[in-house]
Write an enzyme that holds these catalytic residues in place. Structure first.
Site, short mmCIF file in Angstrom:
data_model
loop_
_atom_site.label_atom_id
_atom_site.label_comp_id
_atom_site.label_asym_id
_atom_site.label_seq_id
_atom_site.Cartn_x
_atom_site.Cartn_y
_atom_site.Cartn_z
N HIS A 1 -0.16 15.04 -6.87
CA HIS A 1 -0.25 13.80 -6.54
C HIS A 1 -1.58 13.13 -5.90
CE1 HIS A 1 1.83 14.45 -2.93
NE2 HIS A 1 1.28 13.43 -2.45
C1 UD1 Z 1 2.05 8.56 -0.56
C2 UD1 Z 1 1.48 9.01 0.62
C3 UD1 Z 1 1.27 10.53 0.43
C4 UD1 Z 1 2.58 11.21 0.21
C5 UD1 Z 1 3.02 10.63 -1.25
C6 UD1 Z 1 4.44 11.30 -1.61
C7 UD1 Z 1 0.05 7.28 1.70
C8 UD1 Z 1 -1.24 7.15 2.27
N1 UD1 Z 1 0.21 8.29 0.77
O1 UD1 Z 1 1.18 8.61 -1.82
O2 UD1 Z 1 0.76 10.85 1.82
O3 UD1 Z 1 2.12 12.57 -0.06
O4 UD1 Z 1 3.42 9.16 -0.87
O5 UD1 Z 1 4.90 10.61 -2.75
O6 UD1 Z 1 0.86 6.78 2.35
N2 UD1 Z 1 4.45 4.16 -7.47
C9 UD1 Z 1 5.39 3.99 -8.24
N3 UD1 Z 1 6.65 3.85 -7.66
C10 UD1 Z 1 7.04 4.05 -6.63
C11 UD1 Z 1 5.70 4.15 -5.45
C12 UD1 Z 1 4.49 4.25 -6.06
O7 UD1 Z 1 5.24 3.57 -9.41
O8 UD1 Z 1 8.14 3.89 -6.05
C13 UD1 Z 1 2.88 4.10 -8.00
C14 UD1 Z 1 2.21 2.85 -7.77
O9 UD1 Z 1 1.40 2.84 -9.10
C15 UD1 Z 1 1.27 3.09 -6.48
C16 UD1 Z 1 0.93 4.53 -6.60
O10 UD1 Z 1 2.22 5.21 -6.96
O11 UD1 Z 1 0.25 2.30 -6.51
C17 UD1 Z 1 0.68 5.26 -5.54
O12 UD1 Z 1 1.60 4.82 -4.27
P1 UD1 Z 1 1.51 4.84 -2.86
O13 UD1 Z 1 2.60 4.76 -2.22
O14 UD1 Z 1 0.29 3.91 -2.64
O15 UD1 Z 1 0.88 6.39 -2.43
P2 UD1 Z 1 1.41 7.77 -3.06
O16 UD1 Z 1 0.27 8.29 -3.92
O17 UD1 Z 1 2.61 7.84 -3.57
#
Ligand code: UD1
Length: 363
Positions: free
Chosen positions: A206
């Site tokens: 991820h």
């Molecule tokens: C975040 C953390 C990362 C951690 C990871 C675990 C930061 C900078 N990054 O990254 O350190 O390893 O979580 O999962 O805080 N999304 C969904 N559903 C959700 C959450 C996210 O669809 O419930 C999608 C959205 O499109 C979002 C993308 O995932 O834009 C990324 O989510 P985000 O929380 O920004 O960062 P992660 O890649 O999950």
């Protein structure tokens, strides 16, 4: 009564707060707690299912910040948590790990003069291109109490000039959850896919550095395809990864099964029975070391070097041939010998809450 406000936001936070919340609950004669969920992760599979699996009480407050750019997400957490902290005025704000919610909550608490305790303090990849490295550094600098998982983290903090009296080594709290939940692991995915233990490979990916560039992701998929010629590959995909696969029009090679993100107990049943785990997760590098499962980390560096020096982890980067060669070498029986690092003993949460109580009036 000592008032503790715990903050969670993203998937890797839940398994770190669960044991801490349980220890605090056991001391309810003198400790009270409030759980704030920032809402950084919000899908059922990324958040709610973890509360159920880990018997974590639902959050008292959900800030509902959702997804966005780093600045948007961090700023939204800050705006939403400020009135909560002003109203509650806890003795401690406890933040865990290195996600955007961690640094945002720490910054607001520090500015309000509320004491901050950082669980998993002192980890460093020394790679500033990782958003988490920035979060780790800033959170540690803002924290009054730095609760570290091991000696390497203590050294990193001392090298940065952090007052040693603020550093308390407590061990790895995520391993508390792992050991507590091991007997409850679910084998649903193994049954559904007809997989025998140790006859398959589990993959998670991820990190933006691995999944946000089409060529890199395609090359990693090609490596998975080669590995799948030997053993089936199971790939529970983070929503970010799933979205990128669609966006780049990438097709999975034969033998690689893509799954929705799994809950804690289903995922535990899967990876703990794998022959090898391939990952770019931080937590999984540690969990595989704790159970002696060979782990190949698709990164060039790690903030968890003890998993390499003492554990089952190897860094294999993003190069297709290097990944495949490392997997083949493990399959041919050349696994590293490993031991479980010091203070990964299921008692970290007790030491964390002890430290909160002992240091409550010092800082
Ligand atoms: C975040 C953390 C990362 C951690 C990871 C675990 C930061 C900078 N990054 O990254 O350190 O390893 O979580 O999962 O805080 N999304 C969904 N559903 C959700 C959450 C996210 O669809 O419930 C999608 C959205 O499109 C979002 C993308 O995932 O834009 C990324 O989510 P985000 O929380 O920004 O960062 P992660 O890649 O999950």
């Amino acid at each position: 009564m000592l008032k503790i406000l715990n903050v969670v936001g993203a998937r890797p936070n839940f398994m770190k707060i669960a044991p801490i919340a349980a220890v605090i609950a056991g001391r309810s004669d003198r400790l009270s707690q409030i759980l704030v969920h920032t809402g950084q992760h919000y899908d059922e599979a990324m958040s709610d299912s973890f509360f159920r699996d880990l018997a974590l009480s639902p959050p008292d407050i959900n800030l509902g910040v959702g997804s966005g750019s780093h600045s948007e997400q961090t700023a939204r957490v800050m705006l939403a948590i400020e009135p909560v902290l002003e109203k509650v005025r806890p003795d401690w704000v406890v933040v865990v790990g290195d996600v955007n919610s961690t640094v945002a909550a720490a910054l607001v608490a520090a500015k309000l003069g509320i004491r901050v305790a950082h669980v998993e303090a002192g980890l460093r990849s020394f790679d500033w291109s990782m958003p988490e490295e920035i979060n780790r550094l800033v959170t540690d600098r803002l924290s009054d109490l730095l609760l570290t998982p091991g000696a390497g983290a203590d050294e990193n903090l001392r090298a940065e000039g952090i007052d040693p009296s603020r550093i308390v080594r407590v061990g790895n709290v995520m391993i508390d959850t792992l050991f507590a939940q091991l007997d409850s692991a679910s084998f649903a995915v193994l049954e559904q896919l007809h997989l025998a233990p140790k006859s398959f490979v589990t993959v998670t990916l991820h990190r933006p550095s691995n999944v946000d560039h089409g060529e890199t992701l395609a090359s990693i998929l090609a490596a998975l395809g080669e590995i799948a010629a030997d053993l089936p590959v199971v790939f529970p995909a983070h929503p970010r990864t799933r979205a990128r696969l669609r966006e780049f029009g990438l097709v999975l090679p034969p033998g690689v099964t893509l799954l929705e993100p799994l809950g804690y107990l289903e995922f535990l049943g899967l990876w703990s029975n794998s022959r090898i785990v391939l990952t770019d997760s931080g937590g999984l590098q540690e969990e595989t070391t704790a159970l002696g499962i060979p782990c190949l980390t698709l990164r060039e560096n790690t903030e968890r070097p003890v998993t390499i020096s003492e554990g089952t982890n190897q860094l294999v980067g993003q190069d297709r041939h290097r990944i495949v060669a490392a997997a083949k070498s493990v399959l041919s029986g050349e696994a590293k010998s490993a031991r479980v690092p010091e203070m990964w003993d299921g008692r970290a949460a007790v030491r964390i809450v002890d430290a909160l109580e002992t240091n409550a009036r010092i800082y």
